[in-house]
Write a protein that holds these residues in place. Sequence first.
Motif, short mmCIF file in Angstrom:
data_model
loop_
_atom_site.label_atom_id
_atom_site.label_comp_id
_atom_site.label_asym_id
_atom_site.label_seq_id
_atom_site.Cartn_x
_atom_site.Cartn_y
_atom_site.Cartn_z
N GLY A 241 0.82 -1.22 0.00
CA GLY A 241 0.00 0.00 0.00
C GLY A 241 0.84 1.26 0.00
N SER A 242 1.90 1.29 0.80
CA SER A 242 2.78 2.47 0.85
C SER A 242 3.48 2.67 -0.49
CB SER A 242 3.82 2.30 1.97
OG SER A 242 3.20 2.21 3.23
N SER A 243 3.89 1.58 -1.12
CA SER A 243 4.55 1.70 -2.43
C SER A 243 3.59 2.26 -3.46
CB SER A 243 5.07 0.33 -2.88
OG SER A 243 6.02 -0.18 -1.96
N ALA A 244 2.33 1.81 -3.43
CA ALA A 244 1.33 2.34 -4.37
C ALA A 244 1.11 3.83 -4.13
CB ALA A 244 0.02 1.57 -4.22
N ILE A 245 0.98 4.23 -2.86
CA ILE A 245 0.81 5.65 -2.53
C ILE A 245 2.00 6.45 -2.99
CG2 ILE A 245 0.69 7.27 -0.60
CD1 ILE A 245 -1.00 5.19 0.89
N MET A 246 3.21 5.92 -2.76
CA MET A 246 4.44 6.62 -3.15
C MET A 246 4.49 6.85 -4.65
SD MET A 246 8.35 5.32 -2.65
CE MET A 246 8.00 3.81 -3.57
N LEU A 247 4.23 5.81 -5.43
CA LEU A 247 4.28 5.93 -6.89
C LEU A 247 3.27 6.94 -7.41
CD1 LEU A 247 4.69 2.17 -7.88
CD2 LEU A 247 6.41 3.96 -8.14
N ILE A 248 2.05 6.84 -6.91
CA ILE A 248 0.99 7.74 -7.37
C ILE A 248 1.29 9.18 -6.97
CG2 ILE A 248 -1.45 8.33 -7.12
CD1 ILE A 248 -1.96 5.30 -6.72
N ALA A 249 1.63 9.40 -5.69
CA ALA A 249 1.83 10.76 -5.20
C ALA A 249 3.02 11.43 -5.85
CB ALA A 249 1.99 10.73 -3.68
N LEU A 250 4.15 10.75 -5.93
CA LEU A 250 5.35 11.38 -6.47
C LEU A 250 5.21 11.69 -7.95
CD1 LEU A 250 8.28 9.51 -4.67
CD2 LEU A 250 7.44 11.82 -4.27
N TYR A 251 4.71 10.74 -8.72
CA TYR A 251 4.62 10.99 -10.17
C TYR A 251 3.52 11.98 -10.50
CZ TYR A 251 8.07 7.44 -11.32
OH TYR A 251 9.25 6.75 -11.44
N MET A 252 2.43 11.99 -9.73
CA MET A 252 1.38 12.97 -9.99
C MET A 252 1.83 14.38 -9.64
SD MET A 252 -2.34 11.39 -8.99
CE MET A 252 -3.08 12.92 -9.52
N CYS A 253 2.54 14.52 -8.53
CA CYS A 253 2.93 15.85 -8.06
C CYS A 253 4.18 16.39 -8.76
CB CYS A 253 3.18 15.83 -6.54
SG CYS A 253 1.71 15.48 -5.57
N HIS A 254 5.10 15.51 -9.17
CA HIS A 254 6.39 15.97 -9.69
C HIS A 254 6.66 15.55 -11.12
CE1 HIS A 254 7.32 17.22 -5.60
NE2 HIS A 254 6.93 16.03 -5.20
N GLY A 255 5.73 14.84 -11.75
CA GLY A 255 5.88 14.51 -13.15
C GLY A 255 6.65 13.23 -13.39
N LEU A 256 6.45 12.68 -14.59
CA LEU A 256 7.11 11.44 -14.97
C LEU A 256 8.48 11.79 -15.54
CD1 LEU A 256 6.52 8.38 -15.13
CD2 LEU A 256 5.80 8.75 -17.49
N SER A 257 9.51 11.80 -14.69
CA SER A 257 10.84 12.21 -15.10
C SER A 257 11.89 11.37 -14.37
CB SER A 257 11.07 13.69 -14.79
OG SER A 257 11.04 13.92 -13.39
N ALA A 258 13.14 11.48 -14.86
CA ALA A 258 14.23 10.77 -14.20
C ALA A 258 14.44 11.29 -12.78
CB ALA A 258 15.52 10.94 -15.02
N ARG A 259 14.24 12.58 -12.60
CA ARG A 259 14.40 13.16 -11.25
C ARG A 259 13.43 12.51 -10.27
NH1 ARG A 259 13.27 19.52 -10.20
NH2 ARG A 259 15.19 19.78 -11.37
N THR A 260 12.16 12.41 -10.65
CA THR A 260 11.17 11.79 -9.78
C THR A 260 11.47 10.31 -9.57
OG1 THR A 260 9.53 13.32 -10.70
CG2 THR A 260 8.70 11.47 -9.43
N SER A 261 11.95 9.64 -10.62
CA SER A 261 12.26 8.21 -10.51
C SER A 261 13.37 7.96 -9.50
CB SER A 261 12.66 7.65 -11.88
OG SER A 261 11.60 7.79 -12.80
N VAL A 262 14.37 8.83 -9.48
CA VAL A 262 15.44 8.70 -8.49
C VAL A 262 14.89 8.90 -7.08
CG1 VAL A 262 17.60 9.70 -7.65
CG2 VAL A 262 17.27 9.33 -10.09
#
Length: 459
Positions: A241-262
């Motif tokens: 559940g935490s991993s799902a929240i992390m993926l959704i929140a980070l990519y939605m708020c900061h965009g699909l980029s290498a920076r967010t992936s790191v």
Amino acid sequence: MTSSEQPPEPHGHEHGHEYGPEHGHGHSHAHGHGPAAPVSRHLRKVIAAVLIPFATAVVVGLVVLWPGATPGHERTGVGFDRQTEQGEVVSVEHVDCKDVNAAQVPPTGDTSTPQGREAVNGQQGQCAKATVEVTTGQDKGRRFVEVVQPDAPRQLHEGQGVVVAYAPDAPRDLQYSVTDVNRKVPIAVLAGIFALAVVIVGRMRGVMALIALAISFLVLTLFILPAILEGSNPLVVAVVGSSAIMLIALYMCHGLSARTSVAVLGTLVSLLLIGLLGSVFIDWASLSGNTDDNTGLIHGLYPQIDMSGLLLAGIIIGSLGVLDDVTVTQTSAVWELHQADPGMGPRRLYRAAIRIGRDHIASVVNTLVLAYAGAALPLLLLFSIAQSSVGTVANSELVAEEIVRTLVGSIGLVASVPITTALAALVVSADRPGPEAAKAGAGRGGRAAGGGGRRRRAK
């Protein structure tokens, strides 16, 4: 020679905002806070090779662990496990406490005990005799009387919304009682003010943050809590559940980029560290996770739930929000340092960014410790009243649980700074832009030099 002698320049976004004197500050601000420069295709493939299997595993975990209906149980009528309805105070009459509390006086008149003194005090002063009407449920419209002592922390007034508990097995006159007040309106207004402030300041980024917050609550209420109640391992459920929240929140708020992936990778490694440390020290310190009335009620209703695992799940979920903040900040710092000086190698980038991280560590750890201390303040006050020693207080399971929760989460936060900084420095330094990106960078550099020359001649 004046600037008017130069050939006119096109009114493009890049020129007008990068070199125009009236827009120089505005462009600097947007560029510093905008999206990071794109990385090479090879580096994107490497990051995708790591994150796609991880995201796939999270989706598979959600599908496998997704709960059915929450297991039913027979209500105990204790604590939160009561049937409740809404009500409204119709009228309040002030009466002499002697008339409504006569039965509470001890037959012997003994006032040497706290119960006896409380009973005698209950006969003094004016009590509130409130008539309450049930406004929901099968008994809608039914009225009952609630007596409120003058020293009660919660007083009732006419027109006030209340929450009433229903005990079907009790005598008819005692089936309903007021358990709380209705706070939906002030909470809704406060939530609206919060959302408005986020949107005004954050604009589109703020809107995305609110959407991500709503999705996080949906994952918590639709997946994590029901799955734990259904008997799934709390640690596994919390990780998925935490991993799902992390993926959704980070990519939605900061965009699909290498920076967010790191930032995602840094958060993931830190969460794994927190899970490992939490598991070791919860077992070593013999923490059962069953320390108060609420956890005792949960264990009584659903004995199949692993309470120590529930404690560990709470540590992981509680640390996630602060971890996101730390990892995103550190990744952004490394990217901005690299853009300011592309010649910096991974070591120089790491040393420069870790200096920023040290300031972040000091503030975040202090914030986390004070947050837990504030939540446990009534408990700490009770120990202070009992004049217990520091060792005795720390050894009690109630406090030891909070100590382990705080220190394990803080260790994960501290470790996330060097972990994320090192990952970001390695990734951004390993980037080798293709020929087209290099030419574009050279073209921007040439235009910048030309712009500078024009400004000097204009002077």
